[in-house]
Design an enzyme around this catalytic site. Sequence first.
Site, PDB file in Angstrom:
ATOM      1  NE  ARG A   3      -1.261   2.539   2.836  1.00 31.88           N
ATOM      2  CZ  ARG A   3      -0.822   3.690   3.325  1.00 31.88           C
ATOM      3  NH1 ARG A   3      -0.817   4.791   2.575  1.00 31.88           N
ATOM      4  NH2 ARG A   3      -0.326   3.746   4.559  1.00 31.88           N
ATOM      5  CG  ASP A   4       2.988   4.426   3.016  1.00 34.36           C
ATOM      6  OD1 ASP A   4       2.851   5.285   2.124  1.00 34.36           O
ATOM      7  OD2 ASP A   4       3.295   4.717   4.177  1.00 34.36           O
ATOM      8  CG  HIS A  63       3.030   4.528   9.243  1.00 35.15           C
ATOM      9  ND1 HIS A  63       2.760   3.504   8.364  1.00 35.15           N
ATOM     10  CD2 HIS A  63       3.436   5.577   8.477  1.00 35.15           C
ATOM     11  CE1 HIS A  63       2.990   3.916   7.124  1.00 35.15           C
ATOM     12  NE2 HIS A  63       3.407   5.182   7.175  1.00 35.15           N
ATOM     13  CG  HIS A 122       7.390   7.763   5.995  1.00 30.45           C
ATOM     14  ND1 HIS A 122       7.187   7.503   4.645  1.00 30.45           N
ATOM     15  CD2 HIS A 122       6.185   7.574   6.588  1.00 30.45           C
ATOM     16  CE1 HIS A 122       5.918   7.181   4.446  1.00 30.45           C
ATOM     17  NE2 HIS A 122       5.286   7.212   5.614  1.00 30.45           N
ATOM     18  CB  CYS A 138       2.362  10.479   2.272  1.00 25.73           C
ATOM     19  SG  CYS A 138       0.694  11.182   2.228  1.00 25.73           S
ATOM     20  CG  ASN A 183       6.605   3.327   4.762  1.00 31.41           C
ATOM     21  OD1 ASN A 183       5.866   3.686   5.670  1.00 31.41           O
ATOM     22  ND2 ASN A 183       6.245   3.405   3.491  1.00 31.41           N
TER      23      ASN A 183
END
Length: 309
Positions: free
Chosen positions: A18-19, A211, A213, A244, A253
């Site tokens: 996803r990310d 979460h 980065h 993002c 990430n």
Amino acid sequence: MSPLDRRTDVEIVEVAPRDGFQPIGPFIETATKIDFVRRLHAAGLRRIEIGSFVSASAVPQMADTPAVLHGVRGEGTLLPQLLVPTERRGHDALAAGAPMVAYVLSVSAAHNRNNVRRTPTESAADYERFASSVPAGTPLRLSLATTFDCPFDGRVEAADVMTLLERLVPARPDAEICLCDTTGRAVPDQVRRVFGEAMARFADVRYWAMHGHDTYGLGLANIFAAYEEGVRVFDAAAGGLGGCPFAPGATGNTASEDVAWMFERMGVSTGIDIEALRTVAEDAARLPGAQAGGRVRDALRSRPELCGS
């Protein structure tokens, strides 16, 4: 036992599908995404954020999320997690059979407006309605983006985070709360302070996650700071992919293989086969349009005997 209960000392939630994939321009074929999820699961990653229910025009890479979900359903012990930014998208995810939903809203007003064209207060009301409709037994995550820093307004005050949590936690007390370093500009003492305050104030919350980065190279340091405060669930992306689209300047990430290797070297079990994960990360980093990060996969390429040590 709740699906959120850990089977290992820490849980790494894999978010590359996803990310990690969402900022990649060339469309990744659905079959390729499904294969990545299966290989990540085979490497020992149990919970994987396989996609998001969002506007296909805003994030074209996520347009096939329902098909990816269908393709991995019933895959052993896999717990697919789906990200949603609104009540409507949340219901779309549940209707598609999502086993777990991660509802995201931003602490920062500027980022929330840029992301979903709403104020945090409006998104909070949306979350409250959605949380009350999620069936009992279906695990729910509340992800607070820009907990530590906003790409537009800079550092976020801890008081703003606590105020938002005061409203949101009662809506679903059994939800996992994930505090997100969306820009990668958090620093360890800030992470320790915010998590410490939140976990003390909301002591009845059972599940906490982080979460992060690695924009400024502090991804692992921030994860370790959160670990020292008692957090045991950490998002990461194979190959260090990510970023993002709605947070200018944010890069990938923290790499899953880096996080797993750090914890295993500390004697903290992750349940992950690091050599198997390394090979998946290698392939993820080679995807056309991918911007990879992390260090462990390169270091271990010439020293594979260190994968298990």
